[in-house]
Each structure stands twice: as C-alpha cells, then as structure tokens.
Motif scaffolding. Structure first.
Motif, mmCIF file in Angstrom:
data_model
loop_
_atom_site.group_PDB
_atom_site.id
_atom_site.type_symbol
_atom_site.label_atom_id
_atom_site.label_comp_id
_atom_site.label_asym_id
_atom_site.label_seq_id
_atom_site.Cartn_x
_atom_site.Cartn_y
_atom_site.Cartn_z
ATOM 1 N N GLU A 66 0.836 -1.190 0.000
ATOM 2 C CA GLU A 66 0.000 0.000 0.000
ATOM 3 C C GLU A 66 0.876 1.247 0.000
ATOM 4 O O GLU A 66 1.926 1.264 0.632
ATOM 5 N N THR A 67 0.417 2.281 -0.713
ATOM 6 C CA THR A 67 1.101 3.568 -0.757
ATOM 7 C C THR A 67 0.092 4.661 -0.456
ATOM 8 O O THR A 67 -0.983 4.701 -1.060
ATOM 9 N N ASP A 68 0.420 5.551 0.483
ATOM 10 C CA ASP A 68 -0.419 6.712 0.778
ATOM 11 C C ASP A 68 -0.051 7.821 -0.203
ATOM 12 O O ASP A 68 1.130 8.014 -0.512
ATOM 13 N N VAL A 69 -1.063 8.542 -0.690
ATOM 14 C CA VAL A 69 -0.830 9.588 -1.678
ATOM 15 C C VAL A 69 -1.486 10.891 -1.253
ATOM 16 O O VAL A 69 -2.416 10.914 -0.448
ATOM 17 N N THR A 70 -0.990 11.974 -1.812
ATOM 18 C CA THR A 70 -1.585 13.295 -1.637
ATOM 19 C C THR A 70 -1.864 13.850 -3.022
ATOM 20 O O THR A 70 -1.473 13.272 -4.032
ATOM 21 N N GLY A 71 -2.535 14.986 -3.071
ATOM 22 C CA GLY A 71 -2.797 15.617 -4.353
ATOM 23 C C GLY A 71 -4.056 15.120 -5.038
ATOM 24 O O GLY A 71 -4.249 15.357 -6.216
ATOM 25 N N VAL A 72 -4.911 14.428 -4.293
ATOM 26 C CA VAL A 72 -6.182 13.967 -4.848
ATOM 27 C C VAL A 72 -7.206 15.077 -4.613
ATOM 28 O O VAL A 72 -7.410 15.502 -3.480
ATOM 29 N N PRO A 73 -7.868 15.549 -5.668
ATOM 30 C CA PRO A 73 -8.834 16.634 -5.497
ATOM 31 C C PRO A 73 -9.968 16.253 -4.547
ATOM 32 O O PRO A 73 -10.363 15.085 -4.484
ATOM 33 N N SER A 74 -10.481 17.228 -3.844
ATOM 34 C CA SER A 74 -11.570 16.960 -2.897
ATOM 35 C C SER A 74 -12.841 16.495 -3.602
ATOM 36 O O SER A 74 -13.707 15.885 -2.981
ATOM 37 N N SER A 75 -12.953 16.743 -4.887
ATOM 38 C CA SER A 75 -14.130 16.302 -5.645
ATOM 39 C C SER A 75 -14.127 14.791 -5.913
ATOM 40 O O SER A 75 -15.153 14.225 -6.273
#
Length: 84
Positions: A66-75
């Motif tokens: 598993e990899t945690d990510v950021t930068g995913v739009p709130s939509s």
C-alpha cells in the motif's frame, strides 16, 4: 464519433503514482501506475493520545504494498478500505 488516437483508458479522475510503500513501511516496488478514482480508499492511523489521521491509499497490483498519496482533489470520492 471516430477515435483518431487511442487514449490511456482512464475513466473519470486518474493520476500517475509510483508504488513506494510510503506511509506503510516503504518497500514499494517502484512500478509507475495510472491510479483511478476506484483504486483509492481511506486508511486510518490511531494514536495513544486519542487523535487519528486519515490517508488516501492505493494497493499496488504488482507487489500488493500500500502507498499513501496526496494531491487527490476533494471532488474525488474515496471509499473506505473495506467497502466496494
């Protein structure tokens, strides 16, 4: 409609991420993946002081890390880990 040049097959929101295992002990395989909205799920970290953090995560199809990510739009609607 006629297709002039094939696309990459994505449906809805998608972004390229690298499997790093980040946030989960590292150890990812380094695969570059086109991660779509349906590939993402929420994971949680609970702490002794009663606080907790929420992460957006995907599971690599090559190494199962598993990899945690950021930068995913709130939509983008991200499901809980055990729901489909």
């Amino acid at each position: 409609m006629k297709v002039i040049q094939q696309g990459d097959g994505r449906k809805g929101w998608a972004k390229e991420f690298t499997c790093t295992g980040g946030g989960n002990g590292n150890g990812g395989c380094g695969a570059v993946l086109l991660v779509e909205e349906n590939d993402l799920y929420r994971t949680h970290s609970y702490h002794y002081d009663g606080s907790h953090e929420i992460y957006t995560t995907f599971k690599c199809p090559q190494c199962d890390n598993e990899t945690d990510v950021t930068g995913v739009p709130s939509s983008v609607k991200v499901r809980e880990k055990n729901s489909k």
